[in-house]
Design a protein around this motif. Structure first.
Motif, short mmCIF file in Angstrom:
data_model
loop_
_atom_site.label_atom_id
_atom_site.label_comp_id
_atom_site.label_asym_id
_atom_site.label_seq_id
_atom_site.Cartn_x
_atom_site.Cartn_y
_atom_site.Cartn_z
N TYR A 42 77.76 44.73 19.55
CA TYR A 42 77.95 46.18 19.55
C TYR A 42 79.42 46.53 19.31
O TYR A 42 79.72 47.42 18.50
CB TYR A 42 77.47 46.80 20.87
N ARG A 43 80.33 45.85 20.01
CA ARG A 43 81.76 46.14 19.83
C ARG A 43 82.19 45.89 18.38
O ARG A 43 82.89 46.71 17.78
CB ARG A 43 82.60 45.30 20.79
N ASP A 44 81.76 44.77 17.82
CA ASP A 44 82.12 44.44 16.44
C ASP A 44 81.53 45.45 15.46
O ASP A 44 82.20 45.88 14.53
CB ASP A 44 81.65 43.03 16.07
N ALA A 45 80.27 45.80 15.66
CA ALA A 45 79.59 46.70 14.73
C ALA A 45 80.14 48.12 14.81
O ALA A 45 80.30 48.79 13.79
CB ALA A 45 78.09 46.70 14.99
N LEU A 46 80.43 48.57 16.02
CA LEU A 46 80.90 49.96 16.19
C LEU A 46 82.38 50.12 15.86
O LEU A 46 82.81 51.20 15.45
CB LEU A 46 80.62 50.45 17.61
N GLY A 47 83.15 49.07 16.05
CA GLY A 47 84.57 49.11 15.71
C GLY A 47 85.27 50.32 16.31
O GLY A 47 85.20 50.55 17.52
N PRO A 48 85.92 51.12 15.46
CA PRO A 48 86.69 52.26 15.97
C PRO A 48 85.81 53.41 16.52
O PRO A 48 86.33 54.32 17.15
CB PRO A 48 87.48 52.74 14.75
N LEU A 49 84.50 53.34 16.30
CA LEU A 49 83.62 54.37 16.86
C LEU A 49 83.41 54.19 18.37
O LEU A 49 83.03 55.13 19.06
CB LEU A 49 82.26 54.35 16.16
N ALA A 50 83.66 52.99 18.87
CA ALA A 50 83.43 52.69 20.29
C ALA A 50 84.54 53.28 21.14
O ALA A 50 85.72 53.17 20.81
CB ALA A 50 83.36 51.19 20.50
N ALA A 51 84.15 53.92 22.24
CA ALA A 51 85.12 54.49 23.18
C ALA A 51 85.75 53.36 24.00
O ALA A 51 85.06 52.48 24.49
CB ALA A 51 84.44 55.49 24.11
N GLU A 52 87.05 53.38 24.12
CA GLU A 52 87.77 52.43 24.96
C GLU A 52 88.70 53.19 25.88
O GLU A 52 89.63 53.83 25.40
CB GLU A 52 88.57 51.45 24.10
N PRO A 53 88.48 53.20 27.14
CA PRO A 53 87.33 52.61 27.84
C PRO A 53 86.10 53.50 27.67
O PRO A 53 86.20 54.66 27.26
CB PRO A 53 87.78 52.58 29.30
N ALA A 54 84.97 52.95 28.05
CA ALA A 54 83.71 53.71 27.98
C ALA A 54 83.76 54.88 28.94
O ALA A 54 84.44 54.83 29.97
CB ALA A 54 82.54 52.80 28.32
N ASN A 55 83.05 55.95 28.61
CA ASN A 55 82.95 57.13 29.48
C ASN A 55 81.92 56.82 30.56
O ASN A 55 80.71 56.94 30.35
CB ASN A 55 82.54 58.35 28.65
N VAL A 56 82.39 56.40 31.72
CA VAL A 56 81.53 55.95 32.81
C VAL A 56 80.65 57.08 33.33
O VAL A 56 79.47 56.86 33.66
CB VAL A 56 82.37 55.32 33.95
N SER A 57 81.16 58.29 33.39
CA SER A 57 80.36 59.42 33.87
C SER A 57 79.17 59.69 32.96
O SER A 57 78.05 59.91 33.43
CB SER A 57 81.21 60.69 33.96
N ALA A 58 79.40 59.65 31.66
CA ALA A 58 78.31 59.87 30.70
C ALA A 58 77.30 58.73 30.79
O ALA A 58 76.09 58.96 30.75
CB ALA A 58 78.86 59.98 29.28
N ALA A 59 77.77 57.50 30.94
CA ALA A 59 76.87 56.35 31.06
C ALA A 59 76.03 56.47 32.33
O ALA A 59 74.81 56.24 32.31
CB ALA A 59 77.66 55.05 31.07
N ALA A 60 76.65 56.84 33.44
CA ALA A 60 75.93 56.99 34.70
C ALA A 60 74.87 58.08 34.60
O ALA A 60 73.73 57.90 35.07
CB ALA A 60 76.90 57.30 35.84
N LEU A 61 75.21 59.18 33.96
CA LEU A 61 74.25 60.27 33.77
C LEU A 61 73.07 59.81 32.90
O LEU A 61 71.92 60.13 33.19
CB LEU A 61 74.93 61.50 33.17
N PHE A 62 73.37 59.06 31.85
CA PHE A 62 72.29 58.49 31.03
C PHE A 62 71.35 57.66 31.88
O PHE A 62 70.13 57.82 31.82
CB PHE A 62 72.83 57.62 29.88
N TYR A 63 71.89 56.75 32.69
CA TYR A 63 71.04 55.87 33.50
C TYR A 63 70.20 56.65 34.50
O TYR A 63 69.02 56.35 34.70
CB TYR A 63 71.86 54.79 34.21
N VAL A 64 70.76 57.68 35.10
CA VAL A 64 70.00 58.52 36.04
C VAL A 64 68.84 59.20 35.32
O VAL A 64 67.68 59.15 35.75
CB VAL A 64 70.91 59.56 36.73
N VAL A 65 69.14 59.87 34.21
CA VAL A 65 68.12 60.60 33.46
C VAL A 65 67.08 59.63 32.89
O VAL A 65 65.87 59.84 33.01
CB VAL A 65 68.75 61.45 32.34
N TYR A 66 67.55 58.55 32.28
CA TYR A 66 66.62 57.63 31.62
C TYR A 66 65.73 56.90 32.63
O TYR A 66 64.52 56.75 32.40
CB TYR A 66 67.39 56.64 30.74
#
Length: 151
Positions: A42-66
């Motif tokens: 994923y890191r290699d494929a996304l390259g500059p599109l990947a957020a560094e660091p990842a948005n932990v709040s958005a990820a946590a919200l995804f996991y709760v909803v999903y």
């Protein structure tokens, strides 16, 4: 055989147990996938599109909803039926729809979104969602936390 007589009325405790079991199962599966198996891809494929660091709040919200969606559409169905197959099938279908929505929309609107990630991510979302719901339903059923038989 009348399947309605085999169903369980899922209690509030059953819902909570289903949600927790689904969240743990999906969290472990996705953690292994992203942390060990495919994170580099994923890191290699996304390259500059990947957020560094990842948005932990958005990820946590995804996991709760999903995980709430997986529980509602998949796990609880398997708990009510006292069978793993309905949970896994419904979870896999939700995974297919949700991951296809994300990947195909990203491919359509994000310039440079990597095509190679799309089939891998859709397949992973389908499999992980099916496994999470199936494992969660099996655990809740095995522990007898789902509810009581309908009369």
């Amino acid at each position: 055989m009348n399947r309605d007589r085999e169903r369980t009325a899922v209690t509030g405790r059953g819902w909570l147990a289903s949600l927790l079991a689904t969240a743990v199962a999906f969290g472990v599966l996705d953690g292994v996938w992203l942390g060990i198996v495919a994170g580099g891809h994923y890191r290699d494929a996304l390259g500059p599109l990947a957020a560094e660091p990842a948005n932990v709040s958005a990820a946590a919200l995804f996991y709760v909803v999903y995980c709430g969606g997986l529980t509602y559409f998949g796990t609880v169905e398997g708990v009510a039926a006292r069978r793993v197959a309905p949970a896994a099938l419904r979870g896999g279908m939700l995974g297919l729809v949700a991951y296809s929505t994300w990947d195909l929309t990203s491919l359509a609107v994000i310039d440079g979104f990597p095509v190679g990630i799309v089939p891998v991510d859709i397949a992973w979302g389908t499999v992980a969602s099916a496994l999470a719901c199936g494992l969660a339903a099996a655990a809740v059923n095995r522990l007898g936390l789902g509810g009581s038989p309908r009369r």
